[in-house]
Design an enzyme around this catalytic site. Structure first.
Site, PDB file in Angstrom:
ATOM      1  N   THR A  44      22.719 -44.793 -17.571  1.00  0.00           N
ATOM      2  CA  THR A  44      21.770 -44.432 -18.628  1.00  0.00           C
ATOM      3  C   THR A  44      20.589 -45.388 -18.600  1.00  0.00           C
ATOM      4  OG1 THR A  44      22.929 -45.807 -20.261  1.00  0.00           O
ATOM      5  CG2 THR A  44      23.523 -43.452 -20.164  1.00  0.00           C
ATOM      6  N   ASN A  46      17.967 -47.175 -20.415  1.00  0.00           N
ATOM      7  CA  ASN A  46      17.728 -47.550 -21.812  1.00  0.00           C
ATOM      8  C   ASN A  46      16.243 -47.794 -22.045  1.00  0.00           C
ATOM      9  OD1 ASN A  46      20.557 -48.125 -21.124  1.00  0.00           O
ATOM     10  ND2 ASN A  46      20.692 -49.006 -23.172  1.00  0.00           N
ATOM     11  N   GLU A 103      19.541 -44.366 -24.979  1.00  0.00           N
ATOM     12  CA  GLU A 103      19.860 -44.330 -23.548  1.00  0.00           C
ATOM     13  C   GLU A 103      19.781 -42.902 -23.021  1.00  0.00           C
ATOM     14  OE1 GLU A 103      23.824 -45.680 -22.630  1.00  0.00           O
ATOM     15  OE2 GLU A 103      24.291 -46.130 -24.689  1.00  0.00           O
TER      16      GLU A 103
HETATM   17  N1  RBF Z   1      29.066 -43.260 -27.033  1.00  0.00           N
HETATM   18  C1  RBF Z   1      29.922 -43.109 -28.080  1.00  0.00           C
HETATM   19  O1  RBF Z   1      30.494 -44.071 -28.547  1.00  0.00           O
HETATM   20  N2  RBF Z   1      30.118 -41.874 -28.647  1.00  0.00           N
HETATM   21  C2  RBF Z   1      29.519 -40.752 -28.189  1.00  0.00           C
HETATM   22  O2  RBF Z   1      29.740 -39.669 -28.737  1.00  0.00           O
HETATM   23  C3  RBF Z   1      28.635 -40.877 -27.061  1.00  0.00           C
HETATM   24  N3  RBF Z   1      28.034 -39.790 -26.531  1.00  0.00           N
HETATM   25  C4  RBF Z   1      27.193 -39.941 -25.457  1.00  0.00           C
HETATM   26  C5  RBF Z   1      26.570 -38.817 -24.913  1.00  0.00           C
HETATM   27  C6  RBF Z   1      25.703 -38.923 -23.830  1.00  0.00           C
HETATM   28  C7  RBF Z   1      25.060 -37.702 -23.259  1.00  0.00           C
HETATM   29  C8  RBF Z   1      25.460 -40.217 -23.246  1.00  0.00           C
HETATM   30  C9  RBF Z   1      24.536 -40.366 -22.088  1.00  0.00           C
HETATM   31  C10 RBF Z   1      26.075 -41.328 -23.792  1.00  0.00           C
HETATM   32  C11 RBF Z   1      26.952 -41.223 -24.889  1.00  0.00           C
HETATM   33  N4  RBF Z   1      27.569 -42.322 -25.451  1.00  0.00           N
HETATM   34  C12 RBF Z   1      28.428 -42.183 -26.511  1.00  0.00           C
HETATM   35  C13 RBF Z   1      27.196 -43.675 -25.006  1.00  0.00           C
HETATM   36  C14 RBF Z   1      28.146 -44.261 -24.012  1.00  0.00           C
HETATM   37  O3  RBF Z   1      29.153 -44.934 -24.720  1.00  0.00           O
HETATM   38  C15 RBF Z   1      27.333 -45.244 -23.177  1.00  0.00           C
HETATM   39  O4  RBF Z   1      26.466 -44.586 -22.306  1.00  0.00           O
HETATM   40  C16 RBF Z   1      28.274 -46.200 -22.547  1.00  0.00           C
HETATM   41  O5  RBF Z   1      27.604 -47.357 -22.265  1.00  0.00           O
HETATM   42  C17 RBF Z   1      29.034 -45.667 -21.359  1.00  0.00           C
HETATM   43  O6  RBF Z   1      29.681 -46.718 -20.726  1.00  0.00           O
HETATM   44  P1  ADP Z   2      22.168 -50.702 -18.170  1.00  0.00           P
HETATM   45  O1  ADP Z   2      23.309 -51.200 -18.985  1.00  0.00           O
HETATM   46  O2  ADP Z   2      21.242 -51.794 -17.705  1.00  0.00           O
HETATM   47  O3  ADP Z   2      21.402 -49.598 -18.856  1.00  0.00           O
HETATM   48  P2  ADP Z   2      23.449 -48.674 -16.516  1.00  0.00           P
HETATM   49  O4  ADP Z   2      24.775 -48.888 -15.865  1.00  0.00           O
HETATM   50  O5  ADP Z   2      23.397 -47.774 -17.730  1.00  0.00           O
HETATM   51  O6  ADP Z   2      22.833 -50.090 -16.845  1.00  0.00           O
HETATM   52  O7  ADP Z   2      22.473 -48.127 -15.399  1.00  0.00           O
HETATM   53  C1  ADP Z   2      21.180 -47.736 -15.775  1.00  0.00           C
HETATM   54  C2  ADP Z   2      20.130 -47.874 -14.686  1.00  0.00           C
HETATM   55  O8  ADP Z   2      20.503 -47.101 -13.532  1.00  0.00           O
HETATM   56  C3  ADP Z   2      18.811 -47.302 -15.151  1.00  0.00           C
HETATM   57  O9  ADP Z   2      18.021 -48.266 -15.824  1.00  0.00           O
HETATM   58  C4  ADP Z   2      18.159 -46.837 -13.857  1.00  0.00           C
HETATM   59  O10 ADP Z   2      17.380 -47.882 -13.301  1.00  0.00           O
HETATM   60  C5  ADP Z   2      19.350 -46.541 -12.931  1.00  0.00           C
HETATM   61  N1  ADP Z   2      19.653 -45.102 -12.720  1.00  0.00           N
HETATM   62  C6  ADP Z   2      20.008 -44.576 -11.512  1.00  0.00           C
HETATM   63  N2  ADP Z   2      20.254 -43.256 -11.624  1.00  0.00           N
HETATM   64  C7  ADP Z   2      20.065 -42.916 -12.931  1.00  0.00           C
HETATM   65  C8  ADP Z   2      20.169 -41.678 -13.658  1.00  0.00           C
HETATM   66  N3  ADP Z   2      20.510 -40.520 -13.053  1.00  0.00           N
HETATM   67  N4  ADP Z   2      19.900 -41.689 -14.987  1.00  0.00           N
HETATM   68  C9  ADP Z   2      19.562 -42.851 -15.594  1.00  0.00           C
HETATM   69  N5  ADP Z   2      19.452 -44.051 -14.965  1.00  0.00           N
HETATM   70  C10 ADP Z   2      19.691 -44.097 -13.645  1.00  0.00           C
HETATM   71 MG    MG Z   3      22.262 -47.882 -19.741  1.00  0.00          MG
END
Ligand code: RBF
Ligand code: ADP
Ligand code: MG
Length: 175
Positions: A44, A46, A103
């Site tokens: 994701t 951020n 994110e």
């Molecule tokens: N985190 C939660 O605790 N509850 C949720 O319902 C939730 N839904 C998510 C839905 C999407 C589409 C995404 C991208 C993230 C969501 N997350 C949620 C956040 C998730 O916990 C976060 O991306 C973590 O860091 C995954 O390791």
């Molecule tokens: P962080 O905790 O730093 O956000 P993540 O494990 O969530 O780390 O990884 C996010 C990073 O991965 C983004 O900042 C981006 O540079 C890279 N990335 C690669 N592919 C994707 C994707 N499909 N969607 C979002 N981020 C992506």
């Molecule tokens: Mg992230």
């Protein structure tokens, strides 16, 4: 906890987004929690929570994301830097975060990271509230369903047409 039972295939009206959508949001991709969203197969990007429109409450959204192709490494002729996305806004109840986060998972496989890139978002609709989960697998399963819902929702003509919005590829001037 997430209520049990099947989820709908699309989110928002078939006739097209209704106010306050589509909503614009942009920001620079920053470091997140480093919790390894990537390891889950769901990286994701951020962005800072400042600038988030006040009507965007905690929850899961979908829409279009615009990036500079030279920065995310997707510069094939077919690609213009616009991709479908799902966005999580809130406190991640499953992880009990103490700060709010925004994110964005872009539904595309990138060859490289793009920290520091400017990202433009057109939020086309709301999918669901944030939930707590019994397990990480249950969370991942729901995120994968969010991705399906986003893709199916964006295929609908009024939503697909907004992919062409010039806002998505308008980036701040470089000095
Ligand atoms: N985190 C939660 O605790 N509850 C949720 O319902 C939730 N839904 C998510 C839905 C999407 C589409 C995404 C991208 C993230 C969501 N997350 C949620 C956040 C998730 O916990 C976060 O991306 C973590 O860091 C995954 O390791
Ligand atoms: P962080 O905790 O730093 O956000 P993540 O494990 O969530 O780390 O990884 C996010 C990073 O991965 C983004 O900042 C981006 O540079 C890279 N990335 C690669 N592919 C994707 C994707 N499909 N969607 C979002 N981020 C992506
Ligand atoms: Mg992230």
């Amino acid at each position: 906890m997430r209520p049990t039972g099947p989820r709908p295939d699309t989110a928002g009206p078939d006739s097209g987004p209704e106010a306050p959508y589509p909503a614009k949001l942009s920001g620079e991709v920053i470091k997140g929690f480093g919790r390894g969203s990537k390891e889950l197969g769901i990286p994701t990007a951020n962005i800072p929570t400042e600038g988030l429109p006040t009507f965007i409450e905690s929850g899961i959204y979908y829409g279009w994301a615009g990036l500079k192709t030279q920065e995310c490494g997707s510069a094939s002729d077919k690609e213009d830097g616009i991709f479908p996305m799902v966005m999580s806004v809130g406190w991640n109840p499953f992880y009990k975060n103490e700060v709010r986060s925004v994110e964005v998972h872009i539904i595309h496989k990138f060859p490289q990271d793009f920290y520091g890139s400017h990202m433009n978002l057109l939020i086309m609709g709301y999918i669901r509230p944030e939930f707590d989960y019994v397990s990480k697998d249950a969370l991942i399963e729901d995120i994968n369903k969010d991705i399906d819902i986003a893709l199916k929702s964006l295929e609908r003509t009024p939503y697909a047409d907004m992919r062409k919005d010039s806002y998505l590829l308008s980036f701040p001037e470089e000095n």
